[in-house]
Design a protein around this motif. Structure first.
Motif, mmCIF file in Angstrom:
data_model
loop_
_atom_site.group_PDB
_atom_site.id
_atom_site.type_symbol
_atom_site.label_atom_id
_atom_site.label_comp_id
_atom_site.label_asym_id
_atom_site.label_seq_id
_atom_site.Cartn_x
_atom_site.Cartn_y
_atom_site.Cartn_z
ATOM 1 N N TYR A 36 13.535 -125.498 -18.073
ATOM 2 C CA TYR A 36 13.666 -124.055 -17.864
ATOM 3 C C TYR A 36 14.972 -123.511 -18.448
ATOM 4 O O TYR A 36 15.072 -122.328 -18.776
ATOM 5 N N VAL A 189 -2.500 -119.049 -9.739
ATOM 6 C CA VAL A 189 -1.193 -118.374 -9.706
ATOM 7 C C VAL A 189 -0.911 -117.534 -10.950
ATOM 8 O O VAL A 189 0.058 -116.774 -10.980
ATOM 9 N N LYS A 190 -1.756 -117.640 -11.963
ATOM 10 C CA LYS A 190 -1.484 -116.955 -13.227
ATOM 11 C C LYS A 190 -1.512 -115.430 -13.074
ATOM 12 O O LYS A 190 -2.408 -114.864 -12.464
ATOM 13 N N MET A 194 2.952 -113.397 -17.285
ATOM 14 C CA MET A 194 3.639 -114.694 -17.278
ATOM 15 C C MET A 194 3.631 -115.361 -18.653
ATOM 16 O O MET A 194 2.608 -115.376 -19.339
ATOM 17 N N ALA A 198 7.139 -119.556 -16.916
ATOM 18 C CA ALA A 198 6.981 -118.882 -15.628
ATOM 19 C C ALA A 198 5.731 -119.374 -14.913
ATOM 20 O O ALA A 198 5.739 -119.572 -13.687
ATOM 21 N N LEU A 199 4.671 -119.613 -15.663
ATOM 22 C CA LEU A 199 3.421 -120.091 -15.068
ATOM 23 C C LEU A 199 3.572 -121.517 -14.549
ATOM 24 O O LEU A 199 3.092 -121.848 -13.461
ATOM 25 N N LYS A 201 6.363 -122.930 -13.581
ATOM 26 C CA LYS A 201 7.237 -122.858 -12.418
ATOM 27 C C LYS A 201 6.456 -122.396 -11.177
ATOM 28 O O LYS A 201 6.604 -122.967 -10.082
ATOM 29 N N ALA A 202 5.609 -121.397 -11.345
ATOM 30 C CA ALA A 202 4.815 -120.893 -10.223
ATOM 31 C C ALA A 202 3.817 -121.940 -9.742
ATOM 32 O O ALA A 202 3.591 -122.094 -8.532
ATOM 33 N N LYS A 205 5.626 -124.705 -7.805
ATOM 34 C CA LYS A 205 6.023 -124.188 -6.501
ATOM 35 C C LYS A 205 4.835 -124.154 -5.552
ATOM 36 O O LYS A 205 4.951 -124.474 -4.363
ATOM 37 N N ALA A 206 3.676 -123.761 -6.079
ATOM 38 C CA ALA A 206 2.473 -123.664 -5.261
ATOM 39 C C ALA A 206 1.967 -125.041 -4.825
ATOM 40 O O ALA A 206 1.244 -125.159 -3.835
#
Length: 208
Positions: A36, A189-190, A194, A198-199, A201-202, A205-206
């Protein structure tokens, strides 16, 4: 031993970074926490590396700072834990999060990561708890990094992949997640705005 590289980012395909150094392209695998922090394609950067030589391959792992590299080295010293699993751990958790989990003996947090069952999680905690007691995370917590981009003007020379969803799925697969699991979470999560990072990372996290 290759301990550091200073070059131009030629390609970014998470978790793989292609770094061009004096005309040679080095394929460097990176945990997402470091990935990142990498600059855009065509820009120059310095990264810290860990070189692994096996009978069937020579692998280079890269990190945005020395702290994350040292933690990676401690992790792969644990019995039954190789570089691939170390990469997955530091992609799903920051260095400070991992140290805190080990300090709290929270095996349940580790089993959410790909490739880590309860026995592996418990073994990691037992083997690393004492070794990480004095582990310094001040630089990591303040988001300081040695991977500072330098001046570069080669951005137009390279082309990045634009399939954001597939990029994210491929990154999760490389980190050890299963195809159906990766596809499901990425689609869930998309968001339209994004980019790939970013996708990813999301999605990571999920997963936790």
């Amino acid at each position: 031993m290759i301990g550091r590289l200073n070059g131009i980012v030629a390609e970014k395909q998470a978790p793989l970074l292609l770094l061009e150094v004096s005309g040679i392209g080095y394929e460097v695998q990176m945990p997402m926490t470091s990935f990142y922090q990498m600059p855009e394609v065509g820009e120059q950067v310095i990264i810290h590396t860990h070189f692994v030589v096996r009978e069937d391959a020579q692998l280079l792992y890269g990190f945005a700072n020395k702290i994350e590299r040292e933690l990676f080295r401690e992790i792969i010293k644990a019995n039954g834990v190789g570089p691939k699993l170390g990469l997955a751990i530091l992609s799903g958790l920051s260095a400070s999060q991992f140290v805190q989990i080990v300090s709290n003996s929270d095996a349940s947090a580790l089993v959410k990561l790909p490739g880590i069952g309860l026995k592996t999680a418990e073994r990691l905690i037992i083997e690393l708890k004492d070794r990480l007691k004095n582990f310094t995370l001040q630089q990591q917590d303040s988001l300081a990094t040695d991977a500072q981009p330098l001046d570069g003007d080669l951005g137009s020379t390279f082309i990045e992949t634009v399939d954001v969803e597939q990029d994210a799925i491929d990154a999760l697969l490389a980190l050890g997640y299963k195809q159906n699991q990766a596809t499901k979470i990425v689609k869930k999560v998309k968001l339209p705005e994004m980019d790939s990072e970013a996708l990813i990372k999301a999605a990571l996290k999920a997963m936790l």
